[in-house]
Enzyme design. Structure first.
Site, short mmCIF file in Angstrom:
data_model
loop_
_atom_site.label_atom_id
_atom_site.label_comp_id
_atom_site.label_asym_id
_atom_site.label_seq_id
_atom_site.Cartn_x
_atom_site.Cartn_y
_atom_site.Cartn_z
CD GLU A 59 -3.20 2.05 -3.11
OE1 GLU A 59 -4.17 2.82 -3.31
OE2 GLU A 59 -2.21 2.37 -2.39
CG HIS A 88 -3.69 8.70 0.00
ND1 HIS A 88 -4.32 9.56 0.88
CD2 HIS A 88 -4.49 7.62 -0.09
CE1 HIS A 88 -5.45 9.01 1.30
NE2 HIS A 88 -5.58 7.83 0.72
CG HIS A 108 -1.95 1.02 1.29
ND1 HIS A 108 -2.13 1.85 2.36
CD2 HIS A 108 -2.89 1.35 0.39
CE1 HIS A 108 -3.15 2.65 2.13
NE2 HIS A 108 -3.64 2.37 0.94
CG ASP A 168 -4.59 6.66 -3.47
OD1 ASP A 168 -5.78 6.34 -3.52
OD2 ASP A 168 -3.81 6.26 -2.58
#
Length: 253
Positions: A43, A58, A16, A45
């Protein structure tokens, strides 16, 4: 189950925002450290700057994680590039994340409308379709991004699809219709204090040929519970602990 190349056989372990215990989340150093641990999936954003550059970050704002201030969508790349995550690391271009490790699979959460075009352009320029999964809380944002691509990418359910899945699956109803346009469900185990993901939900998703990835799980005991429940992947800030557990259980790829 889906056959898109992004979703390789075996248990899916997603780092993450990369891996950092030093407050350097979503930096190239964090992604590099995840890769060094042996992670095949990370992962991130992503947002678009005012002048249409996709960045891997993010928050909508620079305020929390960097030494600068302001919303990414309101700033040109020339300003965003001077910000330092944790006062040390630059904000990465999404294109650099996709291009630096040609075999790395990247889960991309489209966080705002401003990111749709720049994110799609970064995927196109790096020809990374086979190793990208597009996610978003907004189904419309996800689908708008996917429509701009020349080839298929893997996709993950938005909030409206996840809500239908949770409500229908809880009472044993088929969920195939709710999940017909996605390859994976990437969902939390809990909503507030309530546990919403059950073994029945996992079975329902599998009956609909949809994989289940759960975020964001940092406790090894809970990781084990979810693996025993039959989930297909876990998203974790503690990539080190997740790897250790998967190795011990013979699930580390």
């Amino acid at each position: 189950m889906t056959t898109h190349p992004y979703l390789a056989p075996g248990f899916t372990a997603l780092a993450h925002r990369g891996f950092s215990l030093d407050g350097l989340e979503n930096s190239m150093r964090a992604f590099e450290d995840a890769v060094a641990l042996g992670y095949r999936y990370v992962e991130t954003d992503a947002h678009g700057t005012r002048d249409g550059v996709a960045v891997a970050l993010h928050d909508a704002s620079l305020d929390r994680t960097t030494d600068a201030r302001g919303d990414v969508a309101d700033l040109p790349w020339s300003e965003v590039r001077t910000a330092r995550i944790g006062g040390i690391e630059p904000v990465p271009l999404l294109e650099d994340l996709l291009g630096t490790w040609p075999d790395l699979r990247v889960n991309i959460d489209v966080k705002a409308v401003s990111g749709i075009v720049p994110i799609a352009d970064a995927i196109e320029r790096t020809a990374s379709h086979d190793r990208v999964c597009i996610a978003s809380f907004s189904t419309r944002r996800r689908e708008a991004t996917v429509r701009r691509l020349s080839r298929a990418v893997a996709t993950s359910a938005g909030t409206s699809e996840a809500v239908a899945y949770f409500s229908q699956g809880a009472v044993g109803l088929p969920v195939r219709r709710a999940l017909r346009r996605v390859d994976a469900l990437q969902v939390p185990r809990r909503a507030g204090r309530a546990t919403v993901l059950t073994a029945r939900h996992v079975r329902a998703a599998h009956a609909a040929d949809t994989l289940v990835h759960v975020w964001t799980i940092n406790d090894p005991a809970e990781m084990s519970e979810l693996i025993d429940m039959g989930v297909d992947g876990l998203v974790s800030d503690r990539a080190d602990l997740l790897k250790e557990l998967l190795v011990s259980r013979g699930l580390w790829e």
